[in-house]
Scaffold this motif. Structure first.
Motif, PDB file in Angstrom:
ATOM      1  N   SER A 148      52.187  30.644  36.991  1.00  0.00           N
ATOM      2  CA  SER A 148      52.069  31.206  35.646  1.00  0.00           C
ATOM      3  C   SER A 148      50.730  31.905  35.415  1.00  0.00           C
ATOM      4  O   SER A 148      50.516  32.511  34.384  1.00  0.00           O
ATOM      5  N   SER A 149      49.812  31.807  36.391  1.00  0.00           N
ATOM      6  CA  SER A 149      48.489  32.360  36.153  1.00  0.00           C
ATOM      7  C   SER A 149      48.432  33.840  36.497  1.00  0.00           C
ATOM      8  O   SER A 149      47.646  34.261  37.318  1.00  0.00           O
ATOM      9  N   VAL A 199      32.701  40.425  39.139  1.00  0.00           N
ATOM     10  CA  VAL A 199      32.083  39.414  40.001  1.00  0.00           C
ATOM     11  C   VAL A 199      31.408  38.332  39.158  1.00  0.00           C
ATOM     12  O   VAL A 199      31.626  37.124  39.359  1.00  0.00           O
ATOM     13  N   ILE A 200      30.614  38.755  38.174  1.00  0.00           N
ATOM     14  CA  ILE A 200      29.891  37.780  37.342  1.00  0.00           C
ATOM     15  C   ILE A 200      30.868  36.884  36.586  1.00  0.00           C
ATOM     16  O   ILE A 200      30.755  35.655  36.577  1.00  0.00           O
ATOM     17  N   VAL A 201      31.867  37.514  35.950  1.00  0.00           N
ATOM     18  CA  VAL A 201      32.779  36.772  35.093  1.00  0.00           C
ATOM     19  C   VAL A 201      33.599  35.763  35.896  1.00  0.00           C
ATOM     20  O   VAL A 201      33.759  34.600  35.498  1.00  0.00           O
ATOM     21  N   TYR A 202      34.084  36.172  37.066  1.00  0.00           N
ATOM     22  CA  TYR A 202      34.899  35.240  37.856  1.00  0.00           C
ATOM     23  C   TYR A 202      34.060  34.157  38.530  1.00  0.00           C
ATOM     24  O   TYR A 202      34.525  33.028  38.696  1.00  0.00           O
ATOM     25  N   ALA A 203      32.833  34.501  38.919  1.00  0.00           N
ATOM     26  CA  ALA A 203      31.953  33.474  39.489  1.00  0.00           C
ATOM     27  C   ALA A 203      31.693  32.410  38.423  1.00  0.00           C
ATOM     28  O   ALA A 203      31.780  31.197  38.682  1.00  0.00           O
ATOM     29  N   HIS A 204      31.417  32.830  37.202  1.00  0.00           N
ATOM     30  CA  HIS A 204      31.177  31.902  36.102  1.00  0.00           C
ATOM     31  C   HIS A 204      32.419  31.056  35.828  1.00  0.00           C
ATOM     32  O   HIS A 204      32.352  29.831  35.695  1.00  0.00           O
ATOM     33  N   ARG A 213      41.623  31.288  45.957  1.00  0.00           N
ATOM     34  CA  ARG A 213      42.462  31.737  44.847  1.00  0.00           C
ATOM     35  C   ARG A 213      41.666  32.499  43.812  1.00  0.00           C
ATOM     36  O   ARG A 213      42.123  33.492  43.262  1.00  0.00           O
ATOM     37  N   VAL A 214      40.446  32.008  43.553  1.00  0.00           N
ATOM     38  CA  VAL A 214      39.641  32.725  42.565  1.00  0.00           C
ATOM     39  C   VAL A 214      39.212  34.069  43.154  1.00  0.00           C
ATOM     40  O   VAL A 214      39.173  35.088  42.463  1.00  0.00           O
ATOM     41  N   THR A 215      38.934  34.094  44.458  1.00  0.00           N
ATOM     42  CA  THR A 215      38.572  35.361  45.096  1.00  0.00           C
ATOM     43  C   THR A 215      39.739  36.341  45.023  1.00  0.00           C
ATOM     44  O   THR A 215      39.562  37.509  44.690  1.00  0.00           O
ATOM     45  N   TYR A 216      40.942  35.837  45.331  1.00  0.00           N
ATOM     46  CA  TYR A 216      42.103  36.724  45.293  1.00  0.00           C
ATOM     47  C   TYR A 216      42.348  37.217  43.863  1.00  0.00           C
ATOM     48  O   TYR A 216      42.598  38.396  43.630  1.00  0.00           O
ATOM     49  N   THR A 217      42.243  36.292  42.896  1.00  0.00           N
ATOM     50  CA  THR A 217      42.440  36.688  41.503  1.00  0.00           C
ATOM     51  C   THR A 217      41.442  37.770  41.115  1.00  0.00           C
ATOM     52  O   THR A 217      41.809  38.786  40.507  1.00  0.00           O
ATOM     53  N   ALA A 218      40.168  37.558  41.483  1.00  0.00           N
ATOM     54  CA  ALA A 218      39.141  38.550  41.140  1.00  0.00           C
ATOM     55  C   ALA A 218      39.416  39.871  41.853  1.00  0.00           C
ATOM     56  O   ALA A 218      39.259  40.954  41.270  1.00  0.00           O
ATOM     57  N   ALA A 219      39.859  39.784  43.116  1.00  0.00           N
ATOM     58  CA  ALA A 219      40.151  41.006  43.872  1.00  0.00           C
ATOM     59  C   ALA A 219      41.310  41.762  43.228  1.00  0.00           C
ATOM     60  O   ALA A 219      41.276  42.990  43.090  1.00  0.00           O
ATOM     61  N   VAL A 220      42.334  40.999  42.808  1.00  0.00           N
ATOM     62  CA  VAL A 220      43.490  41.629  42.153  1.00  0.00           C
ATOM     63  C   VAL A 220      43.048  42.310  40.863  1.00  0.00           C
ATOM     64  O   VAL A 220      43.422  43.454  40.579  1.00  0.00           O
ATOM     65  N   VAL A 221      42.212  41.601  40.093  1.00  0.00           N
ATOM     66  CA  VAL A 221      41.740  42.175  38.832  1.00  0.00           C
ATOM     67  C   VAL A 221      40.918  43.437  39.117  1.00  0.00           C
ATOM     68  O   VAL A 221      41.055  44.462  38.447  1.00  0.00           O
ATOM     69  N   MET A 222      40.078  43.360  40.176  1.00  0.00           N
ATOM     70  CA  MET A 222      39.234  44.511  40.496  1.00  0.00           C
ATOM     71  C   MET A 222      40.093  45.729  40.853  1.00  0.00           C
ATOM     72  O   MET A 222      39.836  46.842  40.408  1.00  0.00           O
ATOM     73  N   LEU A 223      41.146  45.495  41.634  1.00  0.00           N
ATOM     74  CA  LEU A 223      42.003  46.612  42.027  1.00  0.00           C
ATOM     75  C   LEU A 223      42.861  47.099  40.850  1.00  0.00           C
ATOM     76  O   LEU A 223      43.130  48.300  40.726  1.00  0.00           O
TER      77      LEU A 223
END
Ligand code: GH3
Ligand code: MG
Ligand code: MG
Length: 418
Positions: A75-76, A102-107, A123-133
């Protein structure tokens, strides 16, 4: 540390996709960070967005924890922090937008996700990567005016709406790809999220667009978006709680309590309208044998395959639920005995012909297995039926089906008489 990531246990195709997306995002991020000119106004906007995001996350940490505990893994699709990220994407030079992600997801990871079991770094890296793309997709749209004046014309407004659509679409594509590859399931609601998932996502991006416009006109006014973001997060928590309370996590069918409630209501309605209602109890045959031969995980896969088949085969208003273990129930409003038996026979045949791919316990690789189920049918005549009576009758019929050799349909005697 990297070796211990749970990711490496996932199927190879999932690892490949995740590594590819992460790498592309990192290259894109690095390239944009080096290639754009930044003004002091840009830095101020970045500072404001980071501040809003930090304030939002710190205030809502408890709620987010609770939401994560209840939220199913699928669901995320996106998070409220996309409000700030999206605003940054359309308002900041791409390099700063990348820095913001990067800042927001690291936090987010350090202060929130890490504490909740199951959210691993990959998972957080993938989520951040997806958001970045997703954000890269949105910003690839050519702005019709230079940034400070953007969005003041019709063309600018259209670009902003398009950015919302593109961002949502790229995000959905990347998230559903990883779900499809890791679970091998293609049910649309699993892949693309439910209607309410998408409504929340759209509302999040729309708030991001409002924040972006406010950043251009009156930057401090973006603070006014905060209360709406908190409300949206509560809405997401409510959605997840309702989901957890009514849906069986393993099969995504109704759970026993929710099915009962729905069935009770349908029966009362049928009673008022003097129409008949039928109940099917469907029990998988020799299911213990599947578990013993292929292992419990394979058993779960078979359980899900049967649940998917049932949901696919029945109509939208036929309530289908998991009653417990390997037993399912379906309520068919308006169905008399004759049509209920036809439906039951159709379900039985569909289950019998469904090919299920499971991972073998001993032999490596996937194996094809087939399962069968027995079905007990009971239907009400027109008047005052009691749900428990109906279930008892269907259960007796199921018992007869098991004794009759399994993989067969039997009808409760009282219903036959009626
Ligand atoms: P029958 O044809 O008489 O129904 O035989 P059966 O083996 O299906 O019935 P039995 O009631 O003897 O065993 C049911 C099995 O279902 C035992 C239990 O371990 C298994 N089971 C129940 N729930 C789950 C589940 O969620 N996952 C898995 N993998 N197995 C389950
Ligand atoms: Mg069984
Ligand atoms: Mg059983």
């Amino acid at each position: 540390m990297v070796r211990r990531w749970a990711l490496w246990g996932a199927p190879r195709r999932v690892v490949a996709l995740v590594v590819l997306v992460d790498t592309v995002a990192a290259l894109y991020g690095g390239w944009t960070l080096l290639s754009e000119r930044v003004t002091s106004a840009d830095l101020l906007r970045l500072g404001l967005l980071v501040t809003l995001s930090v304030v939002y996350l710190e205030v809502s940490r408890q709620v987010e924890h609770r939401r994560r505990l209840f939220a199913s893994d699928d669901s995320s699709h996106m998070d409220m922090i996309s409000v700030w990220v999206f605003a940054g994407a359309v308002m900041l030079p791409s390099g700063l937008a990348v820095g913001l992600v990067v800042i927001v997801y690291a936090h987010l990871w350090v202060r929130s996700w890490r504490a909740v079991d199951g959210i691993k770094p990959h998972r957080v890296t993938y989520t951040a990567a997806v958001v970045m793309l997703s954000v890269a997709g949105a910003t690839a749209l050519p702005l019709t005016e230079p940034r400070p004046n953007a969005f003041s014309t019709i063309g600018g407004a259209v670009t902003l709406v398009l950015a919302v659509v593109v961002c949502g679409a790229v995000n959905m594509l990347l998230v559903s790809s990883v779900i499809l590859l890791s679970q091998g399931r293609s049910k649309p609601s699993t892949l693309f999220g439910s209607l309410s998932d998408n409504a929340i996502e759209f509302a999040t991006l729309a708030l991001g667009a409002v924040t972006a416009v406010s950043l251009v006109r009156v930057p401090w006014f973006a603070v006014m978006v905060l209360p709406a973001v908190f409300l949206l997060q509560y809405h997401a928590l409510l959605r997840d709680l309702v989901q957890a309370a009514t849906v069986d996590a393993k099969t995504e069918l109704l759970n026993a309590a929710a099915w009962r409630q729905l069935a009770q209501r349908e029966l009362s309605r049928a009673d008022r309208q003097e129409t008949s209602t039928a109940v099917l109890v469907i029990d998988m045959d020799r299911f213990k044998h599947i578990n013993d031969t292929y292992g419990h995980l394979a058993g779960d896969t078979a359980l899900r395959a049967v649940a998917d088949a049932l949901a696919d085969e029945l109509r939208e208003y036929d309530a289908v639920g998991r009653f417990g273990g390997e037993e399912f129930v379906a309520l068919l409003p308006g169905a008399d005995t004759h049509s209920a038996v036809n439906v039951a026979e159709r379900l039985r045949r569909r289950i019998e012909t469904t090919e299920i791919l499971v991972e073998g316990r001993n032999a490596p690789g996937m194996q094809r297995v087939h399962v069968t189920a027995s079905v007990g049918v009971a239907s009400t005549p027109s008047k005052s039926a009691d749900l428990d009576d109906l279930l008892r009758a269907a259960d007796n019929a199921l018992y007869a089906a098991k004794h009759g050799g399994r993989n067969t349909v039997r009808v409760a005697p009282s219903a036959v008489a009626a």
